[in-house]
Design a protein around this motif. Structure first.
Motif, PDB file in Angstrom:
ATOM      1  N   GLU A 177       4.524  29.475 -65.225  1.00 37.77           N
ATOM      2  CA  GLU A 177       5.775  28.995 -65.806  1.00 37.77           C
ATOM      3  C   GLU A 177       5.659  28.777 -67.303  1.00 37.77           C
ATOM      4  OE1 GLU A 177       6.652  25.449 -63.680  1.00 37.77           O
ATOM      5  OE2 GLU A 177       5.217  24.199 -64.788  1.00 37.77           O
ATOM      6  N   SER A 178       4.413  28.662 -67.808  1.00 35.71           N
ATOM      7  CA  SER A 178       4.203  28.513 -69.249  1.00 35.71           C
ATOM      8  C   SER A 178       2.765  28.899 -69.573  1.00 35.71           C
ATOM      9  CB  SER A 178       4.468  27.067 -69.705  1.00 35.71           C
ATOM     10  OG  SER A 178       3.554  26.175 -69.093  1.00 35.71           O
ATOM     11  N   TRP A 179       2.504  29.136 -70.853  1.00 30.54           N
ATOM     12  CA  TRP A 179       1.154  29.469 -71.308  1.00 30.54           C
ATOM     13  C   TRP A 179       1.030  29.089 -72.777  1.00 30.54           C
ATOM     14  CZ3 TRP A 179       4.906  32.732 -69.666  1.00 30.54           C
ATOM     15  CH2 TRP A 179       5.516  33.544 -70.627  1.00 30.54           C
ATOM     16  N   ALA A 180      -0.202  28.927 -73.212  1.00 33.45           N
ATOM     17  CA  ALA A 180      -0.479  28.552 -74.594  1.00 33.45           C
ATOM     18  C   ALA A 180      -1.670  29.353 -75.090  1.00 33.45           C
ATOM     19  CB  ALA A 180      -0.771  27.054 -74.699  1.00 33.45           C
ATOM     20  N   ILE A 181      -1.564  29.852 -76.335  1.00 31.66           N
ATOM     21  CA  ILE A 181      -2.649  30.605 -76.963  1.00 31.66           C
ATOM     22  C   ILE A 181      -3.321  29.700 -77.985  1.00 31.66           C
ATOM     23  CG2 ILE A 181      -3.222  32.618 -78.378  1.00 31.66           C
ATOM     24  CD1 ILE A 181      -0.719  33.973 -77.244  1.00 31.66           C
ATOM     25  N   THR A 221      -4.210  29.651 -71.923  1.00 30.43           N
ATOM     26  CA  THR A 221      -4.163  28.697 -70.823  1.00 30.43           C
ATOM     27  C   THR A 221      -2.804  28.806 -70.131  1.00 30.43           C
ATOM     28  OG1 THR A 221      -5.647  27.184 -72.001  1.00 30.43           O
ATOM     29  CG2 THR A 221      -4.409  26.290 -70.136  1.00 30.43           C
ATOM     30  N   PHE A 222      -2.829  29.078 -68.840  1.00 31.54           N
ATOM     31  CA  PHE A 222      -1.604  29.260 -68.065  1.00 31.54           C
ATOM     32  C   PHE A 222      -1.385  28.068 -67.136  1.00 31.54           C
ATOM     33  CE2 PHE A 222      -3.185  33.441 -69.096  1.00 31.54           C
ATOM     34  CZ  PHE A 222      -2.047  34.146 -69.455  1.00 31.54           C
ATOM     35  N   THR A 223      -0.147  27.644 -67.031  1.00 31.46           N
ATOM     36  CA  THR A 223       0.246  26.640 -66.053  1.00 31.46           C
ATOM     37  C   THR A 223       1.072  27.316 -64.972  1.00 31.46           C
ATOM     38  OG1 THR A 223       0.275  24.890 -67.727  1.00 31.46           O
ATOM     39  CG2 THR A 223       1.452  24.467 -65.664  1.00 31.46           C
ATOM     40  N   VAL A 231      -3.443  41.194 -74.415  1.00 32.31           N
ATOM     41  CA  VAL A 231      -3.885  40.643 -73.138  1.00 32.31           C
ATOM     42  C   VAL A 231      -2.676  40.212 -72.315  1.00 32.31           C
ATOM     43  CG1 VAL A 231      -5.292  38.873 -72.023  1.00 32.31           C
ATOM     44  CG2 VAL A 231      -6.072  39.924 -74.151  1.00 32.31           C
ATOM     45  N   LEU A 232      -1.707  39.552 -72.957  1.00 30.95           N
ATOM     46  CA  LEU A 232      -0.490  39.159 -72.251  1.00 30.95           C
ATOM     47  C   LEU A 232       0.264  40.377 -71.739  1.00 30.95           C
ATOM     48  CD1 LEU A 232       0.902  36.243 -74.441  1.00 30.95           C
ATOM     49  CD2 LEU A 232       0.036  36.070 -72.109  1.00 30.95           C
TER      50      LEU A 232
END
Length: 538
Positions: A84-88, A96-98, A169-170
């Motif tokens: 549902e969300s991710w941060a680089i 980091t994926f949630t 990568v995404l």
């Protein structure tokens, strides 16, 4: 007999009777089913770690979920999937994926970050064809467990072992079959002799997508049924049936009668005929994949730069092929970076030039030409391109025999580096980034037979240029968009100057013909065409 197996067999028989109507009676497909006529000649496996080619992608993206998805109308836009969300991280070395709560696999098992981590780890451990993009990012069977890991049930951390562009990568996570999330418990329950479920997954699936795989009969039919427990809610259709059909006239007849809803792979005359009928319409979408002619640089003839230039630049009738063969299949393009990206250079303008080819061949010691072979998948437009090429090669004294075959036979020979000339289709292209296609068509960091970089067409052709490799690697790390674009343009100029062993001739256009009562079908440039919102209005 197992009662559940009997019920399942009856259900499939009923679906087959409903969807696969005889040619002798007028019929319409059921309102809640989508019947697609498609060639399955190149569909050899459903295992996400080893299934190659476009044919498997549309199945995988409907049976499985991805962490992220790319918008079909703006492919550089990354949208949530199971994540549902991710941060680089600021340095670009960690993503980091949630994961969302409540998602379940078809088995009923909950979808966890551990499943997502294990799925990617499995790809590297098996080291089959789909491991190639991940290996290009620096992942190995030895380091992947430490770098791709779940820190809790909903958090997936991917640490990049080498510096790269995290956007790539995404994009890979949103397009590659290798990036789907597998039901770890179900797969391991079907493991045999430590194969991580590979034999079972060849013909089965363990996903959480909007459809469940019911059955696949190779080169016959594939059934998918709606998964009512999908986290997005149930798909609008109850069932999807993919029929193996290779004859364009049969597709035209059955589509016109309403016996199928969508047809793929039709010939140009049949597509033109269907455009004129009131009940059907034509949909085309450009894809990043490229049609090409390739030669093997291991072959003594094609190891000579002059021979490669003669064959690939002067003896391919680019204009004629694109005007007569490629409508609805492809659009003229001669660069390894797909059209539509800022880094793509203008066309070099190669044209049929028999005199120029003869001059180069004479300089290389082949004034009288030579004999060779052209391997080609026995389908349109490949065979048409090969026939055209055979004729133009003959004008320079090159006698070429055409060796038609299945995708496995043709690309299998290419993967073994055992061919002379191939008419094929490939490249990255799924990810909207220059590196995607350059990695697939051009990059070859280890030209040894032992390297087995089988998913890199550059390696398959045995052509390697250290300077090109260095430029590709450097361009990927640039964070300034203008500088990165300029760097990718330099890659193309260098590649052009070295006369590579693979030459694009056309960029793929995917054309489907469908009944007008089909609604919300949106073809995806990366082949991840999702059917969850498709329905019929009658």
């Amino acid at each position: 007999m197992n009662p559940s197996r009997t019920l399942r067999a009856c259900a499939l028989a009923t679906a087959l009777a409903a969807a696969l109507v005889s040619l002798g009676a007028q019929a319409r497909t059921p309102n809640d089913q989508l019947v697609i006529g498609v060639s399955m000649n190149n569909l050899l496996s459903l295992d996400p770690a080893g299934a190659t080619g476009n044919d498997v992608v549309e199945i995988a993206c409907n049976v499985y979920d991805y962490l992220v998805e790319l918008d079909p109308l703006q492919t550089t836009t990354v949208k949530p999937g199971l994540a549902e969300s991710w941060a680089i991280a600021p340095d670009g070395r960690r993503i980091t994926f949630t994961l969302r709560q409540g998602a379940k696999f078809h088995s009923g098992n909950p979808v966890t970050a551990e499943d997502a981590a294990w799925s990617l780890q499995r790809v590297l451990k098996l080291n089959l064809a789909l491991a190639s993009p991940w290996k290009s990012y620096g992942f190995t069977a030895q380091n992947v467990v430490g770098l791709v890991r779940a820190t809790d049930a909903r958090t997936l951390v991917i640490d990049l072992p080498v510096a790269t562009d995290p956007k790539m990568v995404l994009y890979t996570l949103g397009t590659s079959v290798s990036a789907v999330v597998l039901d770890r418990k179900t797969v391991l329950a079907n493991e045999k002799n430590g194969d991580l479920g590979a034999a079972w997954l060849t013909t089965h699936a363990a996903g959480s997508g909007p459809f469940k795989l019911d059955e696949w009969r190779a080169k016959e039919v594939l059934f998918m049924s709606r998964f009512d427990g999908h986290w997005r809610g149930p798909a609008k259709l109850r069932r999807v049936v993919m029929r193996h059909m290779t004859e364009s006239q049969s597709l035209r007849l059955m589509l016109g009668r309403g016996d199928i809803d969508i047809a793929t792979g039709m010939s140009v005359p049949d597509i033109e005929a269907m455009k004129a009928t009131p009940d059907t319409e034509v949909h085309s979408v450009n894809r990043g994949t490229l049609y090409y002619v390739a030669v093997s640089a291991k072959d003594p003839k094609f190891a000579d730069k002059r021979v490669r230039a003669a064959v690939l630049r002067h003896l391919v009738d680019y204009d004629g092929i694109n005007k007569t063969v490629m409508p609805y299949y492809g659009v003229y393009h001669q660069r390894p970076v797909p059209l539509g990206l800022p880094a793509t250079l203008p066309e070099p303008g190669y044209k049929l030039d028999v005199a120029g080819a003869r001059k180069l061949l004479a300089e290389a010691g082949y004034a009288d030409g030579f004999k060779t072979t052209i391997r080609v998948v026995a389908e349109s437009p490949f065979t048409n391109i090969a026939t055209n090429l055979q004729a133009t090669l003959a004008q320079a004294g090159i006698v070429a025999s055409i060796l038609p075959g299945t995708g496995n036979q043709v690309y299998g020979a290419m993967r073994e580096r055992n061919f002379e000339i191939i008419v094929g289709r490939g490249g990255g292209g799924a990810e909207p980034h220059p590196h995607s296609s350059l990695r697939a068509l051009v990059y070859n960091p280890d030209n040894s037979d032992q390297a087995r970089l089988t998913n890199f067409q550059g390696w398959r052709t045995s052509f390697a240029d250290p300077k090109v490799n260095q430029l590709i690697e450097g361009a990927l790390l640039l964070t300034d968009p203008a500088k990165q674009t300029a760097a990718y343009q330099e890659v193309q100029r260098r590649f052009d100057s070295e006369v590579p062993a693979i030459q694009p001739i056309s960029q793929m256009v995917d054309t489907v013909v469908m009944r007008k009562d089909v609604r919300d079908y949106v073809g995806h440039p990366s082949v991840t065409t999702r059917l969850r919102d498709v329905h019929k209005q009658r």
